[in-house]
Design a protein around this motif. Structure first.
Motif, PDB file in Angstrom:
ATOM      1  N   GLY A  15      -8.005  37.846 -14.307  1.00 40.23           N
ATOM      2  CA  GLY A  15      -7.341  36.978 -15.274  1.00 40.23           C
ATOM      3  C   GLY A  15      -8.280  36.567 -16.396  1.00 40.23           C
ATOM      4  N   LEU A  16      -9.547  36.311 -16.051  1.00 37.05           N
ATOM      5  CA  LEU A  16     -10.531  35.950 -17.073  1.00 37.05           C
ATOM      6  C   LEU A  16     -10.732  37.096 -18.059  1.00 37.05           C
ATOM      7  N   ILE A  17     -10.815  38.325 -17.553  1.00 34.14           N
ATOM      8  CA  ILE A  17     -10.988  39.491 -18.416  1.00 34.14           C
ATOM      9  C   ILE A  17      -9.767  39.665 -19.314  1.00 34.14           C
ATOM     10  N   ALA A  18      -8.573  39.495 -18.726  1.00 38.57           N
ATOM     11  CA  ALA A  18      -7.349  39.628 -19.522  1.00 38.57           C
ATOM     12  C   ALA A  18      -7.300  38.573 -20.629  1.00 38.57           C
ATOM     13  N   ASP A  19      -7.732  37.372 -20.320  1.00 40.25           N
ATOM     14  CA  ASP A  19      -7.737  36.306 -21.325  1.00 40.25           C
ATOM     15  C   ASP A  19      -8.698  36.644 -22.459  1.00 40.25           C
ATOM     16  N   HIS A  20      -9.880  37.184 -22.142  1.00 39.29           N
ATOM     17  CA  HIS A  20     -10.840  37.545 -23.194  1.00 39.29           C
ATOM     18  C   HIS A  20     -10.322  38.713 -24.020  1.00 39.29           C
ATOM     19  N   ASN A  21      -9.645  39.678 -23.404  1.00 35.40           N
ATOM     20  CA  ASN A  21      -9.077  40.789 -24.170  1.00 35.40           C
ATOM     21  C   ASN A  21      -7.987  40.292 -25.111  1.00 35.40           C
TER      22      ASN A  21
ATOM     23  N   ARG B 186      -7.889  37.255 -26.450  1.00 32.80           N
ATOM     24  CA  ARG B 186      -8.547  36.531 -27.538  1.00 32.80           C
ATOM     25  C   ARG B 186      -9.260  37.482 -28.487  1.00 32.80           C
ATOM     26  N   GLY B 187      -9.785  38.592 -27.941  1.00 29.38           N
ATOM     27  CA  GLY B 187     -10.540  39.523 -28.787  1.00 29.38           C
ATOM     28  C   GLY B 187      -9.694  40.293 -29.754  1.00 29.38           C
ATOM     29  N   SER B 188      -8.391  40.349 -29.545  1.00 31.73           N
ATOM     30  CA  SER B 188      -7.459  41.009 -30.464  1.00 31.73           C
ATOM     31  C   SER B 188      -7.839  42.464 -30.725  1.00 31.73           C
ATOM     32  N   GLY B 189      -8.410  43.120 -29.708  1.00 28.16           N
ATOM     33  CA  GLY B 189      -8.744  44.535 -29.845  1.00 28.16           C
ATOM     34  C   GLY B 189     -10.089  44.817 -30.473  1.00 28.16           C
ATOM     35  N   LYS B 190     -10.780  43.821 -31.028  1.00 29.87           N
ATOM     36  CA  LYS B 190     -12.103  44.051 -31.624  1.00 29.87           C
ATOM     37  C   LYS B 190     -13.154  44.327 -30.552  1.00 29.87           C
ATOM     38  N   THR B 191     -13.035  43.671 -29.430  1.00 28.31           N
ATOM     39  CA  THR B 191     -13.975  43.858 -28.309  1.00 28.31           C
ATOM     40  C   THR B 191     -13.161  44.144 -27.055  1.00 28.31           C
ATOM     41  N   GLN B 192     -13.576  45.173 -26.327  1.00 25.34           N
ATOM     42  CA  GLN B 192     -12.905  45.530 -25.083  1.00 25.34           C
ATOM     43  C   GLN B 192     -13.704  44.981 -23.902  1.00 25.34           C
ATOM     44  N   PHE B 193     -13.060  44.192 -23.063  1.00 25.01           N
ATOM     45  CA  PHE B 193     -13.695  43.597 -21.894  1.00 25.01           C
ATOM     46  C   PHE B 193     -13.226  44.341 -20.646  1.00 25.01           C
ATOM     47  N   LEU B 194     -14.193  44.758 -19.824  1.00 25.95           N
ATOM     48  CA  LEU B 194     -13.904  45.547 -18.624  1.00 25.95           C
ATOM     49  C   LEU B 194     -14.476  44.839 -17.403  1.00 25.95           C
ATOM     50  N   LEU B 195     -13.889  45.126 -16.234  1.00 27.60           N
ATOM     51  CA  LEU B 195     -14.334  44.521 -14.976  1.00 27.60           C
ATOM     52  C   LEU B 195     -14.490  45.610 -13.924  1.00 27.60           C
ATOM     53  N   GLU B 196     -15.626  45.566 -13.184  1.00 31.01           N
ATOM     54  CA  GLU B 196     -15.859  46.447 -12.050  1.00 31.01           C
ATOM     55  C   GLU B 196     -16.254  45.587 -10.858  1.00 31.01           C
TER      56      GLU B 196
ATOM     57  N   ILE C 188      -5.970  32.333  -5.015  1.00 27.93           N
ATOM     58  CA  ILE C 188      -5.711  33.758  -5.244  1.00 27.93           C
ATOM     59  C   ILE C 188      -6.952  34.625  -5.087  1.00 27.93           C
ATOM     60  N   GLY C 189      -8.129  34.025  -4.909  1.00 27.38           N
ATOM     61  CA  GLY C 189      -9.338  34.796  -4.687  1.00 27.38           C
ATOM     62  C   GLY C 189     -10.130  35.048  -5.953  1.00 27.38           C
ATOM     63  N   LEU C 190     -11.404  35.447  -5.765  1.00 25.27           N
ATOM     64  CA  LEU C 190     -12.323  35.649  -6.883  1.00 25.27           C
ATOM     65  C   LEU C 190     -11.917  36.844  -7.738  1.00 25.27           C
ATOM     66  N   LEU C 191     -11.512  37.941  -7.091  1.00 24.92           N
ATOM     67  CA  LEU C 191     -11.215  39.156  -7.853  1.00 24.92           C
ATOM     68  C   LEU C 191     -10.064  38.933  -8.825  1.00 24.92           C
ATOM     69  N   THR C 192      -8.971  38.340  -8.340  1.00 26.21           N
ATOM     70  CA  THR C 192      -7.827  38.093  -9.221  1.00 26.21           C
ATOM     71  C   THR C 192      -8.186  37.110 -10.331  1.00 26.21           C
TER      72      THR C 192
ATOM     73  N   VAL D 180     -20.095  34.657 -14.482  1.00 23.32           N
ATOM     74  CA  VAL D 180     -19.443  35.717 -15.249  1.00 23.32           C
ATOM     75  C   VAL D 180     -18.739  35.127 -16.468  1.00 23.32           C
ATOM     76  N   GLN D 181     -18.129  33.979 -16.285  1.00 22.26           N
ATOM     77  CA  GLN D 181     -17.438  33.326 -17.403  1.00 22.26           C
ATOM     78  C   GLN D 181     -18.411  32.991 -18.532  1.00 22.26           C
ATOM     79  N   GLU D 182     -19.558  32.417 -18.195  1.00 19.79           N
ATOM     80  CA  GLU D 182     -20.561  32.090 -19.213  1.00 19.79           C
ATOM     81  C   GLU D 182     -21.091  33.349 -19.873  1.00 19.79           C
ATOM     82  N   GLY D 183     -21.331  34.409 -19.066  1.00 24.71           N
ATOM     83  CA  GLY D 183     -21.823  35.658 -19.639  1.00 24.71           C
ATOM     84  C   GLY D 183     -20.835  36.272 -20.612  1.00 24.71           C
ATOM     85  N   LEU D 184     -19.540  36.287 -20.256  1.00 26.65           N
ATOM     86  CA  LEU D 184     -18.520  36.820 -21.159  1.00 26.65           C
ATOM     87  C   LEU D 184     -18.389  35.970 -22.417  1.00 26.65           C
ATOM     88  N   THR D 185     -18.472  34.655 -22.256  1.00 29.68           N
ATOM     89  CA  THR D 185     -18.377  33.764 -23.420  1.00 29.68           C
ATOM     90  C   THR D 185     -19.539  33.996 -24.380  1.00 29.68           C
TER      91      THR D 185
END
Length: 480
Positions: free
Chosen positions: A344-350, A352-362, A336-340, A382-387
């Motif tokens: 998905g990684l950003i959506a998964d972190h959002n 897990r964060g339950s609204g306490k932390t907002q994760f954004l992607l550009e 599906i490519g890197l962008l998608t 990016v995955q390690e940085g977000l973690t």
């Protein structure tokens, strides 16, 4: 014991040499001026001595001569008038004496008489401070005294001196000419030294430029040969050092690349083993537990709750296993490519964060056009940085940015991955947490394996910026 090196001031070599040349020239001028002043005093004393000796001998010769008028009728010698003899020498003294000289005749029992030759004060009259200094230093040494004798008896004393204004004016005139010559010499030497040193140091600009490029990471930078032996030695050492660093960095990058590849292969192997063996075993165990539950419901109802617990445990283990396998091997990147995948990684972190932390992607540029060898590493970086941000930053907003900067014409360029947060940054309590830094080590290894650069810097307000820049050779599409 720690040694603290004192920072020495930085100075410009050209101006430093000019100051030294000026200081030496000034010392030479002062030395020459002192010699000139001393010689002027000695010449004045010599001139006074010459005049005093000539006039004294002339008077003594006149005293020894006997004139008829000097004898009385009774044959008694009349007293010879020394001062009258001195006054009769006006024409002779005018030719003998120099301008500014004075001659005084002292005779016992009589008033002293003197004869001075005038002088014209020129525009270059010595300043008052120089006149005072000259008189204090040499005034008493320029006066010459000579006794006038007749038949062994002293009849008077000649005192020859020079007008202080005339003497200081002549000395000041000599010093002024010397000062002008010294100023011209200093100026000429200064210009000569400046241009000679400027030309000699011109190659050092290449040395400084090479050092700056080497410090910036350009290990292919080399210095050209120089004609000056010292600079040629610096060039040789610099080039040898750059070559050594380039080889060592290349070997280190190759080793890091092999380590990362070995780790990726191990991750794939582990993911395959978990998926093919453990997952099947768990599926079989879950099916067996379901069968036990069905059988026990008719034959032994007391076993139904235990069979239900076994079924739920197998389900939880299966869910955790799927998550582990997904982290070990992200297979959908190829599909599906890197962008998608990043979305998905950003959506998964959002989630897990339950609204306490907002994760954004550009994303800037066609990130899906990156080479496959780079794509997987960018995702994991990016995955390690977000973690890391999720675990340690305690941030409200975490932003991941992937930007492609293609070079003009060639299409090759850089891909930059940045993870920025507004959390606690590198606070001491954050650095002391268990596991902090392990993710950064993994990111650094991946970056080094791809020949890139990594930096971790605090944000101007608060938080942290993790940035990775990796060179790529086949990118498409400029960044918008």
């Amino acid at each position: 014991m720690a040694m603290h090196l004192r920072r020495r001031p930085v100075f410009d070599l050209k101006w430093s040499l000019l100051k030294q040349v000026a200081a030496v020239a000034l010392l030479c001028f002062l030395g020459g001026a002192a010699i000139s002043v001393h010689q002027a005093a000695e010449e004045t004393l010599k001139a006074n001595r010459t005049v005093g000796v000539v006039v004294g001998r002339f008077l003594e010769m006149r005293l020894l001569s006997r004139e008829p008028q000097s004898v009385s009728r009774q044959g008694v010698d009349l007293q010879i008038d020394l001062q009258r003899r001195f006054l009769q020498m006006d024409g002779f003294l005018d030719q003998l004496m120099s301008p500014g000289q004075c001659m005084q005749l002292n005779e016992a029992g009589k008033d002293a008489i003197s004869r001075c030759l005038g002088f014209h004060v020129q525009a270059g009259e010595a300043p008052a401070w120089f006149s005072a200094f000259y008189q204090r230093a040499f005034g008493s040494r320029m006066t010459y005294e000579r006794p006038v004798t007749r038949q062994g008896a002293v009849t008077g004393t000649l005192v020859v001196s020079s007008n202080p204004s005339a003497v200081t004016a002549r000395a000041w005139s000599e010093i002024s000419r010397m000062l002008g010559l010294s100023a011209a010499t200093i100026g000429a030497l200064g210009i000569l030294v400046y241009f000679v040193v400027e030309r000699a140091l011109r190659p050092t600009r290449d040395v400084v430029s090479g050092l700056n490029r080497l410090a910036a990471g350009d290990l292919k930078c080399r210095l050209p040969p120089f004609r000056l032996a010292e600079l040629q030695r610096i060039s040789k050492v610099f080039n040898d050092l750059a070559n050594t660093l380039e080889v060592a960095t290349s070997e280190r990058a190759d080793l890091a690349r092999r380590l990362v590849e070995a780790r990726e292969q191990e991750r794939r192997h582990l993911a395959r083993v978990l998926h093919d063996e453990l997952a099947q075993s768990l599926s079989a165990m879950s099916a067996t537990a379901a069968s036990i539950k069905v059988t026990a419901s008719t034959d032994c109802p007391s076993l139904v709750p235990e069979a239900q617990v076994l079924t739920e445990t197998a389900g939880r283990i299966m869910k955790a296993l799927r998550s582990t396998v997904q982290e070990l091997r992200v297979q959908e990147i190829d599909d599906i490519g890197l962008l998608t995948s990043l979305e998905g990684l950003i959506a998964d972190h959002n989630l897990r964060g339950s609204g306490k932390t907002q994760f954004l992607l550009e994303a800037h540029g066609d990130v899906n056009a990156l080479p496959l060898a780079v794509t997987c590493h960018i995702f994991h970086i990016v995955q390690e940085g977000l973690t890391n941000a999720a675990k340690h930053a305690q941030a409200a907003i975490v932003r991941a940015v992937v930007r492609i900067d293609p070079a003009p014409q060639s299409g090759a360029g850089l891909v930059e991955a940045t993870v920025e947060d507004d959390g606690a940054g590198l606070a001491r309590e954050i650095r002391g947490e268990v596991g902090f830094g392990l993710g950064l080590i993994g990111i650094r290894e991946r970056t080094l394996a791809l020949g890139g650069e990594m930096s971790v810097v605090p944000r101007p307000e608060k938080g942290l910026i993790l940035s990775v820049r990796i060179p790529v050779t086949s990118t498409t599409g400029p960044a918008p």
